[in-house]
Every structure is written in structure tokens, then in C-alpha cells.
Design an enzyme around this catalytic site. Structure first.
Site, short mmCIF file in Angstrom:
data_model
loop_
_atom_site.label_atom_id
_atom_site.label_comp_id
_atom_site.label_asym_id
_atom_site.label_seq_id
_atom_site.Cartn_x
_atom_site.Cartn_y
_atom_site.Cartn_z
N VAL A 105 0.81 -1.21 0.00
CA VAL A 105 0.00 0.00 0.00
C VAL A 105 0.85 1.27 0.00
CG1 VAL A 105 -2.12 -0.95 0.93
CG2 VAL A 105 -0.29 -0.33 2.48
N LEU A 125 3.71 4.13 1.15
CA LEU A 125 4.13 4.73 2.43
C LEU A 125 2.90 5.28 3.14
CD1 LEU A 125 6.68 5.03 3.97
CD2 LEU A 125 7.19 7.11 2.73
N HIS A 126 2.06 4.38 3.69
CA HIS A 126 0.80 4.78 4.30
C HIS A 126 0.97 5.03 5.79
CE1 HIS A 126 -1.92 3.25 0.83
NE2 HIS A 126 -1.12 4.22 0.49
N ALA A 127 -0.15 5.15 6.48
CA ALA A 127 -0.11 5.61 7.87
C ALA A 127 0.81 4.76 8.76
CB ALA A 127 -1.52 5.64 8.44
N SER A 171 4.45 4.88 7.77
CA SER A 171 5.00 6.21 8.05
C SER A 171 5.29 6.39 9.53
CB SER A 171 4.02 7.30 7.58
OG SER A 171 3.85 7.23 6.20
#
Lengths: 530, 102
Positions: free
Chosen positions: B17, B19-21, B24
Site C-alpha cells: 500500500v 508509504l501509508h499511515a 510512516s
């Protein structure tokens, strides 16, 4: 004290709750600035720290998805970069609340403009962060709904949900909202009854109300008879749920031993994350309109969405419906404004008018097919020529993919039977791979009662003999011609309608995931002839 | 006098997915464990952003398949870059494509 009123909505999480209403936007406190930049900066910094502490405290009690959502919010609030633009604006003369709102709105706009649906969805987290800090600044109370209250408002944030004590019951009623939001996911996981899309309701905090999130009804200030009926229905529901949960993994079977396939309807790929594939017979309807909510989606975005659901389902079938825009589902830049949209250019009619849009979806579907057991269905088909035109597009795109050496496969192509013309003369479509009856639209067209018009909602009953007769005709034709027939409208998950649908000859229903245990239980109580 | 150790690297984001939540959060937490100044960019020419700021890292909206450029300056710059590259190459220690919403 107001007057008795009732409203209908979409069930986002099934169940019953009664209690005082709690209006989510009732706290009208506003922030008053001090006029001193140093004071404003100090207040904002303190408010951000307090908001961070409050979310961290929630996180300590949360698990799984909820904890992850909150961890992200804590990390954002801990980052000085988040408040830096606001502090600059304060030096420029803004008060703390205006500066914070403007800075966060700019961040939110950045996420809303993202191409990737995942990043767009994070805008809700940013809004949550913005509002939490604003509440601290204005001295507004945290969401302090009384235990067992029915939260009512436009939207509910994930932290609003998580900071509410659901131990004493309670429920959620949203005027807007969607059954696929984070909060709806959390509500289903926690078993909190929730209704969305009820529109505006003129009620006040503390008005006593009944929430029937089985049939999708809210009654404010009910009369004695309504209270009595509600109590009966909620007790019956609780008993059914307990019985149904123990049956979830078993194949659905009628009292006379006839097996009935039960698959699920999904509105977006994330829906399947919370469903155990072992409890259903695949996906009977995957809607694709979610892809078009921010304009026209590209091929890669679509391919990723379809692949995710196909891989989740493994060998079980996944029926994906080509874009069904128009009617009550407008898509900017795609649908056409018409005076009578339900009888206008919607579904396959629109898609064939815009073949360049449909071709992108067809390519994504062809490329997704090798990842699982894909079937594709066309919505709103009324003439054989429409089916043939769509089939020709599939063949052309498959040939182009083959020429380019791109892996793909041709899925079986079926139709939605939702226009009376298709139901009355199904032999026109004897070359289709399968039929899926769209009971919501079929009912509205047969009864001449628009789905979005509450004044005629009473007429929109799938159990009307005329609608049932058509369903039987389609089921009979399918059996004779060897064409599988299923039903994927709301009626398929209605315990009241299921006996009639089985009696009409259906042996495959597709239901909303939240309705799966209850639909299976209703089948287990019914006989195959009603 | 300042010990100006410099280190840099580039690494492909292979997490399903991007560099998602959750990735990160992990990346910025790890970056903050080092004293070095650490910057990140989506192109060799920048613009460079602070790899310790989740607000800025998320705002890059780096998708799967993006190449991340990392550079660090400080006594532990070399270790910092090695650790961050390792984290990204290990798909942030998540089973890729497990499909969890974050």
C-alpha cells in the site's frame, strides 16, 4: 418537547437500541481570542498537547484497527510540523482557532485531492484531529454522551466513537455518512447499532427514541404501541442473533433439506477484510461505483481493487458489476442530468454511450480475471442488443490485451434482471452466463414507486404478488435453460421476505455482510416452498 | 568542530500500500531514534523533507513502486541510513498485502 416522528435510513450495523438522543453538533461554543499573539500561541500549543494526551489515553484502551488509527493520530499531534503553519499565522494576527482551522483545512484538502483512495480516506483522520483540538480550545466538553444514548448528527469521528462508552448500549444515527466509513466498520466490530443517510430529523437532545437498525428505522418520541412492538422485535432479534452466530459456518439449508447459497454484497474492497470467507459462498455483487466517487478511475486503480477481492475469495466466485451510475447514483463528468433519471440513461445504457469509460473498466476486469473466480454482470439490461454490444467490447479488449501480450482471461458475462422487460422475456438473454435479480430496482419499476420517494415507500415491497410472480418466472426460466439465477437486492437479507423468495424458486441469495448470520438463520427456519 | 558524516541511499517501496499511515509511523519513529539530520525525497533532486516528521512524510503520498531517496548528516548518519533502508526493504516488518486498513 417535540412531536413524534420517524425516519428511514440505511443499516450500517444491525441491532436495536433505545434511549435519549444526543445531538453531536449541539455544543455551539465558540473560541474567543485574546488578541495577544504570545497568548494565542501558548493556548494552541497547550491544546495540541492535551488533544494528544487524550488520544493516547484512548489508544491505550483500544485494540487492532482502532489502536492503529489512534497511533497515527498521536504521531501527527506529536509532530511540531502540524502546528508550525498555525503558529506562523498567529504571529500574523490570527487567533488560535482560526489559525489552526486554516492550517488543518489546507492539510485536509491535500489528502482529499490525493489520487489514491487510501490517502483520501485519511482526510477523515485529519478532520478528527482538527475538531478535537478546536474542542479543547473552545472549552467544549469531550463528546460526553450519557450512557446508552443514541448519538445523532451529520457525522461521527473515529475518536468520537472510541471515546464513547458503549457498555450500557446506545447507537448511532447519522443524517449523512456511509456504511463503509471507518466508524461503520468500528460499529459493526463492536456490535453498536448504526443507521446512516436518514436525512434531517427535527429532534432535540434527550428526546427518547427507538433505533431499529434491522429494518432501518428511527422513531423519536414513540407512542406506547410503538414501544411495545420495538421491545418484542428487539428481544426476538437478540434470540435470533445468538442462534444465528452458532450457525454461521454451516451451509444454509431449509427445514426440508434444500441447500441455499448465500453470498455477500460488497461496496468496496475494504468491506471483505471483516468477513470470514468460510461463512459465505463468495461475492454475489461487488459494486464498482466507489471507484468513480472522485471522477473516472484509471485501469491500475481498478485492477488493484478487483484483485484484492478476488484473492480474498480464493476459489469462490466473485461477481463484479460494471459501473452502475445514473439514477440515484450520479457521477460528475459521467452521468447525464435528466428529469426522470430512474427511467433514463443509467447502468449499461450510460456505459455503452461512453464506451471509452467502459473499456477502461473492461480491461481492468479482464486483467483481474486470472487472480480468482471472476464473473462480470451488466446492470439495467433491457434489450439483447445491449448485452451483445457489451460482449463485443469485452472481446475487442481481450483481443487487444492478447496482442499486447498482457495476461488476462475472459470471465463469464451475466446480467442483472431488474428491468421488468428482462424479467418478462428472459429468453432474450438465453446466451447470458447467469442472471442476478436486482430486487430493489425490479420492485420500484414493477410498482411504479421510486426508491428515493418516502411517500410511496410502502408500495415498494418485494412480496407484492406481481414482483414475486416475475421472480418466479425468471427462476423457472433459469432452471429450464440451465442458467444460474440469484438475487442480490435488499430483499435477500430480509427475514420477512426470504420465505417468499425461496417459494418463488430462488436458491441463491446475496446479502449485506452484516445481514449474513440473520439471512442464514431465516433460511434455516423456512421451507423451500415458503 | 562538527563531525559532518554524510550518508545516502535510495530504496524502492515494495509495501503493497506504499508509504501509508502505519509504515510512516514506523519510519518516523525509527528516524527519530538517531541524532543525525535525516531527509527524504521522491527524486534525487528533491524536494527534501524531514524524515522525522510524520506530517511531511505522509504528505509525500509515496505509492508502491516509488523510489525513496534518503540522506543523513551527523555522527550516526551511516547507521541511520542502514536502519531505514532495512526497514523499507523488509516492507516495514509487515506481511505485504495483508490487507489491513490502517
Amino acid at each position: 418537547m417535540g412531536t413524534r416522528l420517524s425516519a428511514r435510513g440505511i443499516v450500517a450495523s444491525t441491532g436495536y437500541a433505545s434511549g435519549p438522543l444526543f445531538l453531536l453538533e449541539s455544543d455551539g461554543r465558540v473560541y474567543s481570542g485574546s488578541g495577544d499573539a504570545a497568548v494565542e500561541a501558548g493556548r494552541l500549543t497547550l491544546a495540541v498537547t492535551q488533544a494528544r494526551d487524550a488520544v493516547a489515553a484512548l489508544m491505550a484502551m483500544a485494540e487492532g484497527d482502532a489502536a492503529e488509527i489512534l497511533e497515527f493520530q498521536v504521531a501527527m499531534l506529536e509532530d511540531d510540523s502540524l502546528s508550525a503553519p498555525s503558529l506562523d499565522a498567529i504571529l500574523g494576527g490570527s487567533d488560535a482557532a482560526d489559525a489552526w482551522t486554516a492550517a488543518l483545512d489546507a492539510e485536509i484538502a491535500g489528502y482529499e485531492a490525493a489520487e489514491d483512495a487510501y490517502f483520501r480516506a485519511r482526510s477523515a483522520d485529519l478532520r478528527d484531529i482538527r475538531d478535537r483540538v478546536l474542542r479543547v480550545l473552545s472549552g467544549s466538553a469531550e463528546l460526553a454522551a450519557p450512557a446508552g444514548a443514541l448519538l445523532f448528527g451529520r457525522e461521527l469521528t473515529p475518536t468520537g466513537f472510541l471515546s464513547t462508552d458503549w457498555g450500557a448500549g446506545g447507537g448511532i444515527v447519522l443524517s449523512h455518512g456511509s456504511s463503509t466509513s471507518h466508524v461503520a466498520m468500528l460499529a459493526r466490530a463492536r456490535g453498536v447499532p448504526m443507521l446512516v443517510g436518514v436525512g434531517s430529523v427535527e429532534a432535540a437532545s434527550d428526546d427518547f427514541a427507538l433505533l431499529d437498525a434491522e429494518r432501518g428505522r428511527l422513531i423519536v418520541l414513540p407512542d406506547t404501541e410503538e414501544r411495545h412492538e420495538f421491545l418484542k422485535a428487539s428481544v426476538a432479534y437478540a434470540q435470533l442473533v445468538n442462534a444465528a452466530r452458532s450457525q454461521m459456518h454451516r451451509e444454509a439449508m431449509t427445514t426440508d433439506g434444500v441447500a441455499v447459497a448465500v453470498s455477500v454484497n460488497v461496496a468496496q474492497p475494504a468491506d471483505v477484510e471483516h468477513i470470514d470467507i468460510g461463512t459465505c459462498d463468495g461475492v454475489g455483487l461487488m459494486r464498482t461505483e466507489f471507484l468513480y466517487d472522485r471522477g473516472l478511475p484509471d485501469e491500475a486503480t481498478q485492477l488493484a481493487a478487483y484483485r484484492k477481492v478476488l484473492q480474498w475469495a480464493g476459489e469462490k466466485p466473485v461477481v463484479i458489476r460494471t459501473v452502475d451510475a445514473g439514477g440515484d447514483k450520479p457521477v460528475p463528468g459521467f452521468t447525464i442530468e435528466e428529469s426522470n433519471p430512474f427511467l433514463g440513461t443509467r447502468g449499461i445504457r450510460l456505459a455503452l454511450k461512453r464506451p471509452e469509460v467502459l473499456r477502461v473498466q473492461i480491461r481492468a476486469l479482464l486483467r483481474a480475471a486470472p487472480y480468482g473466480n471472476l464473473k462480470v454482470m451488466l446492470p439495467m439490461v433491457s434489450a439483447a442488443a445491449e448485452y451483445d454490444a457489451a460482449q463485443a467490447l469485452f472481446e475487442e479488449e481481450a483481443a487487444a490485451l492478447a496482442a499486447a501480450g498482457i495476461p488476462h482471461a475472459m470471465p463469464p458475462l451475466g446480467i442483472m434482471v431488474e428491468v421488468p422487460a428482462a424479467a418478462l422475456a428472459p429468453e432474450q438473454f438465453a446466451h447470458a452466463a447467469f442472471f442476478s435479480i436486482g430486487s430493489n430496482d425490479l420492485t420500484q419499476y414493477v410498482m411504479a414507486a421510486a426508491r428515493d420517494n418516502g411517500a410511496v415507500a410502502g408500495l415498494g415491497d418485494v412480496r407484492h404478488p406481481a414482483v414475486l410472480r416475475l421472480i418466479r418466472m425468471v427462476a423457472d426460466f433459469g432452471r429450464e435453460a440451465g442458467i444460474p439465477v440469484s438475487l442480490c437486492g435488499d430483499a435477500g437479507s430480509s427475514p420477512e421476505a426470504i420465505p417468499a423468495l425461496l417459494a418463488a424458486g430462488l436458491r441463491h441469495l446475496s446479502v449485506a455482510p452484516a445481514q449474513l448470520p440473520m439471512a442464514k438463520a431465516a433460511i434455516a427456519r423456512a421451507s423451500s416452498h415458503g | 568542530m562538527e563531525d559532518a558524516t554524510l550518508a545516502q541511499a535510495q530504496v524502492l517501496v515494495t509495501h503493497d500500500v506504499g508509504l501509508h499511515a502505519r509504515p510512516s509511523v514506523k519510519l518516523t519513529k525509527l528516524a527519530k531514534a538517531f541524532g543525525a539530520r535525516i531527509d527524504l525525497a521522491l527524486a534525487a533532486t528533491g524536494p527534501w523533507i524531514d524524515a522525522k516528521s510524520i506530517v511531511k512524510v505522509m504528505a509525500t503520498k509515496a505509492p508502491k513502486g516509488a523510489t525513496l531517496y534518503l540522506r543523513a548528516e551527523g555522527t550516526d548518519a551511516e547507521n541511520a541510513i542502514n536502519a531505514l533502508v532495512g526497514l523499507i526493504e523488509r516492507d516495514f516488518d509487515e506481511r505485504s498485502g495483508n490487507g489491513h486498513a490502517t
